[in-house]
Design an enzyme around this catalytic site. Structure first.
Site, short mmCIF file in Angstrom:
data_model
loop_
_atom_site.label_atom_id
_atom_site.label_comp_id
_atom_site.label_asym_id
_atom_site.label_seq_id
_atom_site.Cartn_x
_atom_site.Cartn_y
_atom_site.Cartn_z
N GLU A 112 -79.96 42.08 -100.13
CA GLU A 112 -79.25 43.35 -100.28
C GLU A 112 -80.08 44.35 -101.08
O GLU A 112 -80.06 45.56 -100.82
CB GLU A 112 -77.89 43.10 -100.92
CG GLU A 112 -76.93 42.35 -99.99
CD GLU A 112 -75.75 41.72 -100.71
OE1 GLU A 112 -74.65 41.72 -100.13
OE2 GLU A 112 -75.92 41.22 -101.84
N GLU A 132 -74.08 33.19 -98.92
CA GLU A 132 -72.88 33.22 -99.75
C GLU A 132 -71.80 32.24 -99.30
O GLU A 132 -71.10 31.66 -100.13
CB GLU A 132 -72.31 34.65 -99.80
CG GLU A 132 -73.11 35.62 -100.67
CD GLU A 132 -74.25 36.28 -99.94
OE1 GLU A 132 -74.84 37.22 -100.47
OE2 GLU A 132 -74.57 35.85 -98.80
#
Length: 254
Positions: A112, A132
């Site tokens: 990210e 995640e």
């Protein structure tokens, strides 16, 4: 002790330096990154920024699990997720061109972070991923939002839903990575060196225009462009002068 360093220069460097945790983000690192971004925006001597990481097995392994694992749900959403978004948005909206130098794996928040940069240069052995779901959470710092504007939806789903990694070569083929190089820092420095021969104002405005078209903080980008136009006008100068002199303005219309 700081774990995000700012190395000043015409081509500045933001360096993650938490190698014991594979350069994973802590709350302090987020705060330091935000402070450095503000300093870079305020420094007219900076032409561009490289985002790098101290040598480790990963460019950035994401977010330090020990920093968020014990947070209550409301605190996790209200602070950890939103603070990370705010800081990465700050990086994405820097007025200076930015290059992510991906020398190792970039997972979760690390990926990210690279998505918040303008372009990316990557080592051939490095991998990208959104792991995640393997720890029971979802991407929280725009892995399902900004990243989706840069990477085809099925590829984001491969990473976020199935845990697949994206190789450097495939990342280059889909346009997410500008160049794959054995020495990504040298390659990024070579690209950034070209900024010495371009207009800093032109690159800033071009970035605003592209971001406005792409939906990156569109409202602020449009108003920044409009503000720049009106700030250079004779009408603005007359309006400010009339206010200071406590008289009615006589706008020349130019």
């Amino acid at each position: 002790m700081n774990a995000v360093h700012l190395h000043r220069g015409a081509i500045a460097r933001l360096e993650l330096d938490n190698p014991a945790k594979l350069n994973a983000f802590t709350p302090d690192m987020l705060s330091q990154l935000e402070t450095h971004c503000a300093a870079l925006d305020a420094d007219p001597a900076v032409l561009g920024v490289l985002v790098t990481a101290a040598p480790a097995r990963a460019f950035c392994a994401g977010a330090d699990i020990s920093a968020w694992a014990g947070l209550a749900p409301a605190e996790f959403a209200r602070h950890w997720v939103r603070d990370g978004h705010r800081v990465f948005d700050r990086l994405a909206r820097l007025s200076k061109p930015t290059i992510a130098v991906i020398g190792g794996h970039a997972f979760g928040g690390g990926l990210e972070l690279t998505a918040a940069c303008d372009i990316r240069v990557m080592a051939p052995e490095a991998r990208l991923g959104l792991p995640e779901s393997s720890v029971g959470i979802v991407p929280g710092w725009s892995g399902t939002q900004r990243l989706l504007r840069l990477v085809p939806e099925p590829v984001v789903k491969e990473m976020a839903l199935f845990g697949r990694h994206l190789t450097a070569e495939r990342a280059r083929e889909i346009g997410f990575v500008a160049e794959v190089a054995a020495d990504p820092l040298a390659a990024a420095e070579d690209i950034a060196a070209r900024l010495a021969h371009t207009s800093p104002r032109a690159t800033e405005i071009a970035k605003y225009l592209i971001h406005a078209a792409a939906g990156e903080d569109r409202a602020a980008m449009i108003e920044a462009l409009g503000g720049g136009m009106i700030a250079a006008s004779a009408d603005k100068a007359e309006g400010v002068a009339a206010f200071a002199e406590k008289r009615k303005p006589e706008f020349p219309g130019r």
